[in-house]
Design an enzyme around this catalytic site. Structure first.
Site, PDB file in Angstrom:
ATOM      1  N   GLY A 141       0.830  -1.195   0.000  1.00 47.52           N
ATOM      2  CA  GLY A 141       0.000   0.000   0.000  1.00 47.52           C
ATOM      3  C   GLY A 141       0.866   1.246   0.000  1.00 47.52           C
ATOM      4  CB  CYS A 179       5.294  -4.074   0.220  1.00 40.79           C
ATOM      5  SG  CYS A 179       6.096  -2.474  -0.079  1.00 40.79           S
ATOM      6  CE1 TYR A 180       1.176   0.963   5.802  1.00 35.82           C
ATOM      7  CE2 TYR A 180      -0.330  -0.895   5.901  1.00 35.82           C
ATOM      8  CZ  TYR A 180       0.089   0.322   6.378  1.00 35.82           C
ATOM      9  OH  TYR A 180      -0.568   0.912   7.433  1.00 35.82           O
ATOM     10  CG  HIS A 220       5.488  -5.782  -4.426  1.00 36.51           C
ATOM     11  ND1 HIS A 220       4.213  -5.636  -3.929  1.00 36.51           N
ATOM     12  CD2 HIS A 220       6.155  -4.638  -4.110  1.00 36.51           C
ATOM     13  CE1 HIS A 220       4.100  -4.450  -3.353  1.00 36.51           C
ATOM     14  NE2 HIS A 220       5.259  -3.833  -3.439  1.00 36.51           N
ATOM     15  CD  GLU A 255       2.520  -8.594  -5.215  1.00 33.28           C
ATOM     16  OE1 GLU A 255       2.177  -7.457  -4.849  1.00 33.28           O
ATOM     17  OE2 GLU A 255       3.335  -9.299  -4.560  1.00 33.28           O
ATOM     18  CG  ASP A 265     -16.244 -10.281 -19.401  1.00 30.81           C
ATOM     19  OD1 ASP A 265     -15.396 -11.197 -19.434  1.00 30.81           O
ATOM     20  OD2 ASP A 265     -15.960  -9.104 -19.126  1.00 30.81           O
ATOM     21  CE  LYS A 306     -11.953  -9.714 -19.868  1.00 29.79           C
ATOM     22  NZ  LYS A 306     -13.242  -9.369 -20.495  1.00 29.79           N
TER      23      LYS A 306
END
Length: 519
Positions: free
Chosen positions: A58, A85-86, A179, A181, A237, A379
Site C-alpha cells: 500500500g 511490503c506495507y 513483491h 506477485e 464476458d 478474465k
C-alpha cells in the site's frame, strides 16, 4: 460435490496497485481467494474462515499516526499470514517490532540474499554451492523494518533492507519487503505457491471443471423455473455468460443485443451468426444506433460518455423486459475485477479510473432480479470457461473491448462519420495483425480516432483529413502495460492501407506510451 470455496485465502487490500495480481497468482494455483479492504471487522475475518491471509502492499507509511492497521483477528485466528511490503511493515509494527521511514528507499529491481532456511523459501537456498540463494525481486518501498518483533528471524536481506524477509515459523507468520506477485520477481510464483499450498495446506479445488459444474448447479438453483434476460454485447464476458446460461436453462434465456452504432465492423452480424444460428440461442437485435448517437451529441468527456452509454443500455433493457413480461432475471457479465475496482472506489482505497456500467445493481424501477454468475472470476478464468462451453476460439481469445465500444475510442465528441471511419481503420489493423501472426502476440490492440485534421497529398490533390492512432500493448494483468514493439513492415502496411482505403484519413500514428500514465 466438494465446495470449491471450502479452502480459501483472504487477501486484505491496503491500496496496492498489485493487489489483484496476488489474487490471480493464488487462483493460478487452483485455490479460491477473495480481496477485501483492510477496514473489514474482526467478526468478518473470523466468519470468512480462511486457510491463510495475505496482507497487501500500500502507499501509506506505517510510521504515520493515521496509518491503516491490520484487524486484530488476523493474528488471533492462528492461520498462516503473509505480509507483503506495507503488509510486512504493519505486521512488524503491530507485533512489537520497529519500522523506520524514508531513508533507505528501494524502487525497482533488487537482489535479496536468503539468510536462513524457512518453509517459505525452502529449496530456494543454494545448497549445492554451499552459499546463499539470490532472489531477483521487485521492490517498491520507502519505509523498512528496523527491528523484528519477538519470535521472528530474518530470512532475507537486500542492499537497502537488511530485514527484507522475516519469519515466525512456529506461528506461521511471514513478511516480505518485496513483491512476489509481480513477474519481475523471478521466484515469486514459487514463493506464493509454497505459502498457499504448503504452509496454508490449502487444497487445489478451484479447477476449471469444478468451476463449470458449480456454476451450472448454482444458476439452476437460483433461477429455478424463471426466465432470464441477458444484454449480449459480443464481448468475451457476455458471450461466455450467454453460453453458460443457454446450457443451463435452454430456451428460458432471451438475449438482447443492442446495436448502438459503436461496434466493430460487421460485429453485429457475426454475433447473430454465432449465437442465434450456430448455438440456437434466442437473440433479439435492437437497432438503437441513432438513439445512442443523439444522446452522445456534443459530449466530449470520456467518463460522461461512459455514463450516458451505460444509462441508455439500462433504458433499452427496461423497454425490452417490459415487452417480455414473463422475464424474472436480468443477467450481467460482471466479473471479479469489476467488483474489486468498484468496491475499492466506494471504500476510498482506490481512485475511480473508469466506471463500470454493469456494477452497482439495477434501478429501483426495474423489477427484475439481478443474476451475475461470473462475478467471482478473473478474465483468464472466464476465457477458460468459454472454451469448456464450446465457444469459438477466436471469440473467446479476442482482445478486450470496452463496454462503451468505440464511444471511448473516439476522442472527443462521437459522430456517426467518426465511428464509420474508425471501425474501417480498426478492421484493417486487426486483419494485418492476424496476417502477420501478431494478433495473439500482443495483449490488446486497437485503433483510435483523433478529431484533428492533418494536411496530406493524394495524387496531385491536397487533403485535409483526420488522424488515426494505433495502439498495441503487452501486459499480464492490464494494470500496467508497455507498448508492443510491432515490426516496422506491419505498421507500414497498416498505415498505407488505412490511408488508401479509408476515406477521410490522411495520417496514421503509433502510440508508444505505457500504462501508467496512459490507459
Amino acid at each position: 460435490m466438494t465446495d470449491i470455496h471450502a479452502d480459501r485465502i483472504l487477501i486484505l487490500d491496503f491500496g496496492s496497485q498489485y493487489t489483484q495480481l496476488i489474487a490471480r497468482r493464488v487462483r493460478e494455483d487452483q485455490v479460491y481467494c477473495e480481496i477485501h479492504p483492510w477496514t473489514v471487522s474482526d467478526a468478518f475475518v473470523r466468519a470468512f474462515a480462511p486457510r491463510g491471509i495475505v496482507l497487501s502492499g500500500g502507499p501509506q507509511s506505517v510510521v504515520e499516526a493515521t496509518t491503516p492497521r491490520v484487524p486484530a483477528a488476523v493474528f488471533d485466528l492462528g492461520v498462516p499470514v503473509l505480509g507483503i511490503c506495507y503488509g510486512m511493515q504493519a505486521m512488524a509494527a503491530q507485533l512489537g517490532g520497529r519500522v523506520v521511514g524514508g531513508q533507505h528507499r528501494e524502487f525497482g529491481y533488487a537482489e535479496v540474499t536468503v539468510r536462513a532456511e524457512s518453509p517459505l523459501f525452502g529449496p530456494l537456498r543454494d545448497r549445492e554451492a554451499g552459499g546463499h540463494a539470490q532472489l531477483e525481486v521487485w521492490m517498491s518501498h520507502g519505509d523498512r523494518v528496523e527491528a523484528l518483533p519477538p519470535g521472528f528471524i530474518a530470512i532475507g536481506e537486500s542492499a537497502g533492507a537488511p530485514l527484507a524477509a522475516m519469519a515466525d515459523v512456529e506461528r506461521r507468520l511471514y513478511g516480505l519487503q518485496f513483491h512476489p506477485e509481480v513477474t519481475h520477481t523471478l521466484q515469486g510464483r514459487e514463493i506464493l505457491r509454497r505459502f498457499v499450498l504448503d504452509i496454508c495446506a490449502a487444497r487445489a479445488l478451484w479447477t476449471p471443471g469444478q468451476i463449470l459444474d458449480q456454476l451450472l448447479a448454482r444458476v439452476s438453483t437460483q433461477v429455478g423455473d424463471g426466465r432470464v434476460l441477458l444484454g449480449l454485447s459480443g464481448g468475451v464476458d457476455s458471450s461466455v455468460l450467454a453460453a453458460l446460461l443457454h446450457r443451463c436453462i435452454g430456451d428460458r434465456l432471451t438475449c438482447v443485443f443492442v446495436d448502438n452504432g459503436l461496434l466493430r465492423l460487421d460485429e453485429g452480424d457475426q454475433l447473430m451468426a454465432t449465437f442465434a444460428e450456430r448455438l440456437g440461442v434466442r437473440v433479439i437485435r435492437v437497432n438503437a444506433q441513432q438513439r445512442f448517437l443523439d444522446a452522445l451529441a456534443g459530449e466530449a468527456d470520456p467518463e460522461a460518455k461512459r455514463k450516458i452509454i451505460g444509462r441508455l443500455f439500462i433504458d433499452v433493457f427496461e423497454e425490452e423486459s417490459a415487452r417480455l413480461n414473463d422475464v424474472d432475471w436480468l443477467a450481467q457479465g460482471t466479473i471479479y475485477p469489476d467488483v474489486i475496482e468498484s468496491a475499492a472506489a466506494a471504500t476510498g482505497t482506490a481512485q475511480v479510473i473508469k466506471s463500470h456500467h454493469n456494477v452497482g445493481g439495477l434501478p429501483e424501477r426495474m423489477k427484475l432480479k439481478l443474476l451475475e454468475p461470473l462475478r467471482e472470476l478473473f478474465k483468464d478464468e472466464v476465457r477458460r470457461l468459454g472454451e469448456d462451453l464450446g465457444l469459438p476460439h477466436d471469440l473467446v481469445w479476442r482482445h478486450p473491448f470496452p463496454g462503451p465500444g468505440l464511444g471511448v475510442r473516439i476522442l472527443g465528441e462521437v459522430r456517426a462519420e467518426y465511428a464509420d471511419i474508425l471501425r474501417r481503420a480498426d478492421a484493417i489493423y486487426m486483419e494485418e495483425l492476424h496476417r502477420h501472426d501478431h494478433y495473439h502476440k500482443v495483449s490488446q490492440a486497437f485503433a483510435v480516432f483523433l478529431p484533428v485534421r492533418s494536411v496530406g497529398v493524394m495524387g496531385d490533390g491536397r487533403r485535409y483529413d483526420y488522424v488515426i492512432a494505433l495502439r498495441a500493448v503487452e501486459t499480464t494483468d492490464f494494470m500496467t502495460a508497455h507498448a508492443a514493439r510491432l515490426p516496422w513492415e506491419l505498421l507500414e502496411t497498416v498505415a498505407r492501407r488505412i490511408v488508401n482505403e479509408v476515406p477521410g484519413v490522411s495520417r496514421v500514428a503509433y502510440d508508444i506510451s505505457g500504462k501508467p500514465p496512459a490507459t
